[in-house]
Enzyme design. Structure first.
Site, PDB file in Angstrom:
ATOM      1  N   LYS A  98       0.841  -1.214   0.000  1.00  0.00           N
ATOM      2  CA  LYS A  98       0.000   0.000   0.000  1.00  0.00           C
ATOM      3  C   LYS A  98       0.870   1.256   0.000  1.00  0.00           C
ATOM      4  O   LYS A  98       0.692   2.140  -0.823  1.00  0.00           O
ATOM      5  CB  LYS A  98      -0.931   0.025   1.227  1.00  0.00           C
ATOM      6  CG  LYS A  98      -1.855  -1.171   1.333  1.00  0.00           C
ATOM      7  CD  LYS A  98      -2.776  -1.075   2.545  1.00  0.00           C
ATOM      8  CE  LYS A  98      -2.061  -1.150   3.878  1.00  0.00           C
ATOM      9  NZ  LYS A  98      -1.412  -2.435   4.161  1.00  0.00           N
TER      10      LYS A  98
ATOM     11  N   ARG B  20     -10.166   0.894   8.848  1.00  0.00           N
ATOM     12  CA  ARG B  20      -9.745  -0.484   9.092  1.00  0.00           C
ATOM     13  C   ARG B  20     -10.812  -1.275   9.828  1.00  0.00           C
ATOM     14  O   ARG B  20     -10.599  -2.445  10.110  1.00  0.00           O
ATOM     15  CB  ARG B  20      -8.516  -0.449   9.996  1.00  0.00           C
ATOM     16  CG  ARG B  20      -7.204  -0.647   9.284  1.00  0.00           C
ATOM     17  CD  ARG B  20      -6.141  -0.360  10.332  1.00  0.00           C
ATOM     18  NE  ARG B  20      -4.977  -1.164  10.161  1.00  0.00           N
ATOM     19  CZ  ARG B  20      -3.875  -0.774   9.536  1.00  0.00           C
ATOM     20  NH1 ARG B  20      -3.824   0.396   8.962  1.00  0.00           N
ATOM     21  NH2 ARG B  20      -2.841  -1.561   9.475  1.00  0.00           N
TER      22      ARG B  20
ATOM     23  N   ARG C 262      11.555  -5.699   5.162  1.00  0.00           N
ATOM     24  CA  ARG C 262      11.367  -4.276   4.854  1.00  0.00           C
ATOM     25  C   ARG C 262      12.346  -3.415   5.641  1.00  0.00           C
ATOM     26  O   ARG C 262      12.633  -3.666   6.805  1.00  0.00           O
ATOM     27  CB  ARG C 262       9.941  -3.849   5.197  1.00  0.00           C
ATOM     28  CG  ARG C 262       9.753  -2.327   5.134  1.00  0.00           C
ATOM     29  CD  ARG C 262       8.319  -1.900   5.150  1.00  0.00           C
ATOM     30  NE  ARG C 262       7.602  -2.349   6.320  1.00  0.00           N
ATOM     31  CZ  ARG C 262       6.281  -2.251   6.456  1.00  0.00           C
ATOM     32  NH1 ARG C 262       5.557  -1.730   5.499  1.00  0.00           N
ATOM     33  NH2 ARG C 262       5.696  -2.676   7.557  1.00  0.00           N
TER      34      ARG C 262
ATOM     35  N   ARG D  56      11.070  -1.338  11.107  1.00  0.00           N
ATOM     36  CA  ARG D  56       9.939  -0.940  11.943  1.00  0.00           C
ATOM     37  C   ARG D  56       9.807  -1.887  13.133  1.00  0.00           C
ATOM     38  O   ARG D  56       9.988  -3.093  12.985  1.00  0.00           O
ATOM     39  CB  ARG D  56       8.642  -0.955  11.117  1.00  0.00           C
ATOM     40  CG  ARG D  56       8.240   0.424  10.618  1.00  0.00           C
ATOM     41  CD  ARG D  56       7.144   0.394   9.598  1.00  0.00           C
ATOM     42  NE  ARG D  56       5.902  -0.238  10.037  1.00  0.00           N
ATOM     43  CZ  ARG D  56       4.774  -0.245   9.318  1.00  0.00           C
ATOM     44  NH1 ARG D  56       4.740   0.370   8.154  1.00  0.00           N
ATOM     45  NH2 ARG D  56       3.699  -0.855   9.773  1.00  0.00           N
TER      46      ARG D  56
ATOM     47  N   ARG E  21      -0.630  -8.925  13.344  1.00  0.00           N
ATOM     48  CA  ARG E  21      -1.216  -7.934  12.415  1.00  0.00           C
ATOM     49  C   ARG E  21      -2.007  -8.619  11.307  1.00  0.00           C
ATOM     50  O   ARG E  21      -3.062  -8.136  10.900  1.00  0.00           O
ATOM     51  CB  ARG E  21      -0.097  -7.075  11.808  1.00  0.00           C
ATOM     52  CG  ARG E  21       0.449  -6.039  12.791  1.00  0.00           C
ATOM     53  CD  ARG E  21       1.820  -5.537  12.378  1.00  0.00           C
ATOM     54  NE  ARG E  21       1.824  -4.878  11.095  1.00  0.00           N
ATOM     55  CZ  ARG E  21       2.914  -4.700  10.359  1.00  0.00           C
ATOM     56  NH1 ARG E  21       4.089  -5.141  10.779  1.00  0.00           N
ATOM     57  NH2 ARG E  21       2.833  -4.085   9.202  1.00  0.00           N
TER      58      ARG E  21
HETATM   59  P1  AP5 Z   1       4.757  -1.599   1.935  1.00  0.00           P
HETATM   60  O1  AP5 Z   1       4.408  -0.793   0.742  1.00  0.00           O
HETATM   61  O2  AP5 Z   1       5.512  -0.948   3.012  1.00  0.00           O
HETATM   62  O3  AP5 Z   1       3.442  -2.361   2.495  1.00  0.00           O
HETATM   63  P2  AP5 Z   1       2.142  -1.808   3.203  1.00  0.00           P
HETATM   64  O4  AP5 Z   1       0.972  -2.435   2.537  1.00  0.00           O
HETATM   65  O5  AP5 Z   1       2.165  -0.327   3.295  1.00  0.00           O
HETATM   66  O6  AP5 Z   1       2.320  -2.500   4.626  1.00  0.00           O
HETATM   67  P3  AP5 Z   1       2.217  -1.878   6.092  1.00  0.00           P
HETATM   68  O7  AP5 Z   1       2.979  -2.802   6.983  1.00  0.00           O
HETATM   69  O8  AP5 Z   1       2.595  -0.447   6.126  1.00  0.00           O
HETATM   70  O9  AP5 Z   1       0.696  -2.033   6.366  1.00  0.00           O
HETATM   71  P4  AP5 Z   1      -0.015  -2.018   7.697  1.00  0.00           P
HETATM   72  O10 AP5 Z   1      -1.411  -1.822   7.263  1.00  0.00           O
HETATM   73  O11 AP5 Z   1       0.232  -3.208   8.540  1.00  0.00           O
HETATM   74  O12 AP5 Z   1       0.690  -0.846   8.534  1.00  0.00           O
HETATM   75  P5  AP5 Z   1       0.243   0.648   8.906  1.00  0.00           P
HETATM   76  O13 AP5 Z   1       1.443   1.482   8.912  1.00  0.00           O
HETATM   77  O14 AP5 Z   1      -0.920   1.054   8.101  1.00  0.00           O
HETATM   78  O15 AP5 Z   1       5.580  -2.902   1.420  1.00  0.00           O
HETATM   79  C1  AP5 Z   1       6.037  -3.879   2.323  1.00  0.00           C
HETATM   80  C2  AP5 Z   1       7.403  -4.422   1.847  1.00  0.00           C
HETATM   81  O16 AP5 Z   1       7.228  -5.155   0.635  1.00  0.00           O
HETATM   82  C3  AP5 Z   1       8.437  -3.322   1.546  1.00  0.00           C
HETATM   83  O17 AP5 Z   1       9.698  -3.767   1.935  1.00  0.00           O
HETATM   84  C4  AP5 Z   1       8.354  -3.168   0.007  1.00  0.00           C
HETATM   85  O18 AP5 Z   1       9.599  -2.771  -0.529  1.00  0.00           O
HETATM   86  C5  AP5 Z   1       7.982  -4.581  -0.445  1.00  0.00           C
HETATM   87  N1  AP5 Z   1       7.103  -4.593  -1.618  1.00  0.00           N
HETATM   88  C6  AP5 Z   1       6.091  -3.734  -1.905  1.00  0.00           C
HETATM   89  N2  AP5 Z   1       5.481  -4.085  -3.068  1.00  0.00           N
HETATM   90  C7  AP5 Z   1       6.135  -5.194  -3.518  1.00  0.00           C
HETATM   91  C8  AP5 Z   1       5.963  -6.017  -4.677  1.00  0.00           C
HETATM   92  N3  AP5 Z   1       5.013  -5.761  -5.585  1.00  0.00           N
HETATM   93  N4  AP5 Z   1       6.811  -7.077  -4.806  1.00  0.00           N
HETATM   94  C9  AP5 Z   1       7.785  -7.331  -3.869  1.00  0.00           C
HETATM   95  N5  AP5 Z   1       7.970  -6.575  -2.762  1.00  0.00           N
HETATM   96  C10 AP5 Z   1       7.162  -5.515  -2.589  1.00  0.00           C
HETATM   97  O19 AP5 Z   1      -0.287   0.446  10.407  1.00  0.00           O
HETATM   98  C11 AP5 Z   1       0.605   0.164  11.455  1.00  0.00           C
HETATM   99  C12 AP5 Z   1      -0.139   0.098  12.782  1.00  0.00           C
HETATM  100  O20 AP5 Z   1      -0.724   1.379  13.077  1.00  0.00           O
HETATM  101  C13 AP5 Z   1      -1.294  -0.884  12.874  1.00  0.00           C
HETATM  102  O21 AP5 Z   1      -0.862  -2.192  13.182  1.00  0.00           O
HETATM  103  C14 AP5 Z   1      -2.133  -0.271  13.995  1.00  0.00           C
HETATM  104  O22 AP5 Z   1      -1.571  -0.534  15.258  1.00  0.00           O
HETATM  105  C15 AP5 Z   1      -1.993   1.230  13.721  1.00  0.00           C
HETATM  106  N6  AP5 Z   1      -3.024   1.739  12.800  1.00  0.00           N
HETATM  107  C16 AP5 Z   1      -2.829   2.282  11.557  1.00  0.00           C
HETATM  108  N7  AP5 Z   1      -3.986   2.636  10.990  1.00  0.00           N
HETATM  109  C17 AP5 Z   1      -4.964   2.333  11.893  1.00  0.00           C
HETATM  110  C18 AP5 Z   1      -6.375   2.453  11.879  1.00  0.00           C
HETATM  111  N8  AP5 Z   1      -7.037   2.957  10.821  1.00  0.00           N
HETATM  112  N9  AP5 Z   1      -7.061   2.031  12.977  1.00  0.00           N
HETATM  113  C19 AP5 Z   1      -6.417   1.524  14.062  1.00  0.00           C
HETATM  114  N10 AP5 Z   1      -5.087   1.365  14.122  1.00  0.00           N
HETATM  115  C20 AP5 Z   1      -4.344   1.766  13.052  1.00  0.00           C
HETATM  116 MG    MG Z   2       2.310   1.092   4.861  1.00  0.00          MG
END
Ligand code: AP5
Ligand code: MG
Ligand code: ZN
Length: 216
Positions: A13, A88, A127, A160, A171
């Site tokens: 994402k 979410r 990552r 991270r 997660r």
């Molecule tokens: P990346 O693009 O970083 O993946 P992502 O989908 O953004 O994954 P996240 O871990 O950021 O998602 P998340 O939803 O768990 O975390 P968030 O920060 O939102 O890619 C991942 C890796 O793969 C990278 O190394 C990249 O290089 C590689 N990659 C990408 N595309 C690729 C491809 N096509 N092929 C190969 N490799 C690839 O949330 C974190 C925390 O915050 C949550 O756990 C929660 O505690 C809190 N939080 C956030 N939002 C909320 C909410 N709305 N409500 C409640 N709590 C929340």
């Molecule tokens: Mg992300």
């Protein structure tokens, strides 16, 4: 445009969001990024939420919705935005409908980045993120030119705190139980377009670009 990007942790994402935001000239609004900035800044909010992020639990809806309400009230969101990681839960989605309703707008498109669960653990544990500019790398799939150094700004790359095997497992579980059901909420309104997130990064972007152009 008002776009929501969805998909499990590690789907890509954030990686695609950067390209979408620049292509559409809209702000990238990521609740995960906002929360990590609050934690880094040692704010009151940061102290309140740090244990949720470290264990992979969701931050309570009331807290999260207020953060988004404030963010979407900023003038740069009026021409459109890209939401990443919010909503979410169903209550968050309903709250978003309310906020957008008050603004006289609505979502145009929900992109669902699909990746099989087996691939996600490897993506997340490999990552690395730049401390300075937030750029995302991967030890196998998006390798920085110099070990541990950001290609674009020279900043230090770090892992991270929630990218450990234990927290990632939690997660992924939280995603299946609390967030995946949201897809049906948006499918009922015919907003969801599926994207194959297992393709290489550039090809995923090519698919997304095609979808966005077809909406313009
Ligand atoms: P990346 O693009 O970083 O993946 P992502 O989908 O953004 O994954 P996240 O871990 O950021 O998602 P998340 O939803 O768990 O975390 P968030 O920060 O939102 O890619 C991942 C890796 O793969 C990278 O190394 C990249 O290089 C590689 N990659 C990408 N595309 C690729 C491809 N096509 N092929 C190969 N490799 C690839 O949330 C974190 C925390 O915050 C949550 O756990 C929660 O505690 C809190 N939080 C956030 N939002 C909320 C909410 N709305 N409500 C409640 N709590 C929340
Ligand atoms: Mg992300
Ligand atoms: Zn950087």
């Amino acid at each position: 445009m008002r776009i929501l990007i969805m998909g499990p942790p590690g789907a890509g994402k954030g990686t695609q969001a950067v390209r979408i935001a620049s292509f559409c000239e809209i702000p990238h609004v990521s609740t995960g990024d906002i929360f990590r900035a609050e934690i880094k800044g040692c704010t009151d909010l940061g102290r309140k939420i740090t244990s949720y992020l470290d264990t992979g639990k969701l931050v309570p809806d009331e807290v999260t919705v207020e953060v988004i309400r404030k963010r979407l009230q900023q003038p740069d969101s009026h021409k459109g935005f890209l939401l990443d990681g919010f909503p979410r839960t169903i209550p968050q989605a309903k709250a978003l409908d309310g906020i957008l309703g008050e603004m006289g707008s609505a979502l145009d498109l929900v992109l669902n980045i699909r990746v099989a669960p087996q691939a996600l653990l490897k993506r997340l544990t490999g990552r690395r993120v730049c401390r300075k500019c937030g750029a995302t790398y991967h030890l196998l799939y998006q390798v920085p030119q110099a070990d541990g150094v950001c290609d674009s700004c020279g900043g230090e790359l770090y892992q991270r705190s929630d990218d450990t095997v234990e927290t990632v497992t939690n997660r992924l579980d939280v995603y299946q139980k609390q967030t995946a059901p949201l897809l049906d909420y948006y499918r009922e309104r015919d907003l969801v377009r599926e994207v194959d997130g297992e393709l290489p990064i550039d090809q995923v972007w090519a698919e997304i670009e095609k979808l966005i152009r077809s909406f313009a």
